[in-house]
Design an enzyme around this catalytic site. Structure first.
Site, PDB file in Angstrom:
ATOM      1  N   HIS A  80       0.839  -1.196   0.000  1.00 49.44           N
ATOM      2  CA  HIS A  80       0.000   0.000   0.000  1.00 49.44           C
ATOM      3  C   HIS A  80       0.873   1.244   0.000  1.00 49.44           C
ATOM      4  CE1 HIS A  80       0.930  -0.522   4.231  1.00 49.44           C
ATOM      5  NE2 HIS A  80       0.255   0.552   4.602  1.00 49.44           N
ATOM      6  N   HIS A  94       1.280   3.850   2.036  1.00 50.12           N
ATOM      7  CA  HIS A  94       1.796   4.562   3.205  1.00 50.12           C
ATOM      8  C   HIS A  94       3.326   4.585   3.095  1.00 50.12           C
ATOM      9  CE1 HIS A  94      -2.027   3.998   5.840  1.00 50.12           C
ATOM     10  NE2 HIS A  94      -2.004   5.187   5.251  1.00 50.12           N
ATOM     11  N   ASP A 101       5.986   4.254   4.917  1.00 48.95           N
ATOM     12  CA  ASP A 101       6.925   3.252   5.433  1.00 48.95           C
ATOM     13  C   ASP A 101       6.924   1.972   4.590  1.00 48.95           C
ATOM     14  OD1 ASP A 101       4.303   3.011   6.409  1.00 48.95           O
ATOM     15  OD2 ASP A 101       4.922   1.804   8.133  1.00 48.95           O
ATOM     16  N   HIS A 102       6.056   1.901   3.588  1.00 51.11           N
ATOM     17  CA  HIS A 102       6.006   0.708   2.730  1.00 51.11           C
ATOM     18  C   HIS A 102       6.492   0.957   1.303  1.00 51.11           C
ATOM     19  CE1 HIS A 102       3.832  -1.889   5.625  1.00 51.11           C
ATOM     20  NE2 HIS A 102       3.583  -0.689   6.142  1.00 51.11           N
ATOM     21  N   HIS A 138      -7.319  -1.865   5.585  1.00 53.03           N
ATOM     22  CA  HIS A 138      -6.439  -0.891   6.219  1.00 53.03           C
ATOM     23  C   HIS A 138      -7.014   0.492   5.913  1.00 53.03           C
ATOM     24  CE1 HIS A 138      -2.830   0.447   8.086  1.00 53.03           C
ATOM     25  NE2 HIS A 138      -2.195   0.831   7.005  1.00 53.03           N
ATOM     26  N   ASP A 188      -0.201  -3.850   5.747  1.00 53.61           N
ATOM     27  CA  ASP A 188      -0.835  -3.656   7.046  1.00 53.61           C
ATOM     28  C   ASP A 188      -2.310  -4.053   6.952  1.00 53.61           C
ATOM     29  OD1 ASP A 188       1.615  -2.483   7.392  1.00 53.61           O
ATOM     30  OD2 ASP A 188       0.872  -0.490   7.755  1.00 53.61           O
ATOM     31  N   HIS A 204       6.449  -5.493  12.044  1.00 55.27           N
ATOM     32  CA  HIS A 204       5.765  -4.200  11.971  1.00 55.27           C
ATOM     33  C   HIS A 204       5.309  -3.725  13.360  1.00 55.27           C
ATOM     34  CE1 HIS A 204       2.990  -1.070  10.420  1.00 55.27           C
ATOM     35  NE2 HIS A 204       3.732  -1.101   9.351  1.00 55.27           N
TER      36      HIS A 204
HETATM   37 ZN   LIG Z   1      -0.117   1.437   6.632  1.00 58.07          ZN
END
Ligand SMILES: [Zn+2]
Length: 273
Positions: free
Chosen positions: A31, A33, A35-36, A111, A181, A239
């Site tokens: 996804h 976000h 941090d990914h 998510h 996530d 995570h």
């Molecule tokens: Zn996320």
């Protein structure tokens, strides 16, 4: 080699662990976000500096192509290799990659934004030749392929030799599910059922279950319940929220529900051969 998600620390970790950049041909992003995937444009740029020639395939949510190309365009950068985007927007599981050995399917997750996990599924392997038996029957080399695929053999006198006499069972095909996530979501169970290894996010402990629900993440206990209900062989947790100084607490909490729990951590290697 498959890369799943690409946070901003990815290149550092690849170098630290001496992984060959050139072996990465397929990148699966869960996804959008930061941090990914904030490391993705950097990695794509590094591939350019390394004079990569091989095609690179990126799988991820709709929009990922626009984001990356916009960054490349404004920095006046061009890749010397073909960069393919496979944008996803389905809420049903779909096969996104396939070769002769492995299939990759999406695992739709719940998510705050559109998210997929990925299931990596080895295909059934060929049966193993029982060389002694095959030679005893004087079977011609030309039939070996047929035998490996499960075929019976008819001898010249008409006798049928069943495949079970000529082969051994192959190594079982393995599977790995990556789920991050997501909030606790039982609708993923049919997709990940009986898989060998499940990586499941666990951002919080059960004591912060309210925060997990609000931010659409999972607790260690919930991840363990998913592992148990899906009847997987091994659960790997990861995570973790940085609020917890000791990640062993995640393992403890999950172990109360599911027996086979490992903790993911930077640079850690798991070998399930
Ligand atoms: Zn996320």
């Amino acid at each position: 080699m498959f890369l799943i998600d690409c946070g901003e620390g990815t290149q550092v970790q690849l170098r630290k662990n001496k992984l060959r950049f050139s072996k990465i041909n397929h990148i699966f992003i869960s996804h959008l976000h930061g941090d990914h995937f904030y490391g993705l444009v950097g990695l794509i740029s590094t591939f350019m500096l390394l004079n990569r020639q091989t095609d690179l395939h990126v799988y991820g949510p709709k929009g990922i192509k626009e984001i990356i190309l916009l960054q490349l365009r404004y920095s006046n950068s061009y890749t010397g290799y073909n960069l393919y985007f496979h944008e996803l927007d389905s809420n049903e599981s779909e096969t996104v990659y396939e070769d002769e050995k492995v299939l990759v399917k999406t695992i739709p997750l719940k998510h705050r934004i559109y998210t997929n996990g990925y299931l990596f599924q080895e295909k059934a392997k060929e049966r193993k030749l029982n060389i002694e038996a095959v030679e005893n029957y004087n079977i011609d080399l030309a039939y070996y392929r047929k035998i490996k695929y499960g075929g019976n053999i008819e001898l010249e006198d008409g006798t049928i030799i069943p495949n079970s006499e000529l082969t051994f069972d192959p190594e079982p095909a393995k599977s790995y599910a990556f789920c991050s996530d997501t909030m606790y979501d039982e609708s993923i169970l049919p997709i990940i059922k009986n898989c060998d290894v499940l990586y499941h996010e666990t951002t919080f402990l059960e004591s912060e279950a309210d925060k997990a629900e609000k931010t659409m993440h999972t607790t260690a206990k919930q991840a363990a319940v998913i592992a148990a209900k899906a009847n997987v062989k091994q659960l790997i947790l990861g995570h973790y929220s940085t609020r917890y100084a000791n990640i062993e607490l995640f393992k403890e909490e999950a172990l109360a529900v599911f027996p086979n729990v490992l903790l993911a951590d930077d640079g850690k290697i798991f070998d399930f051969e």
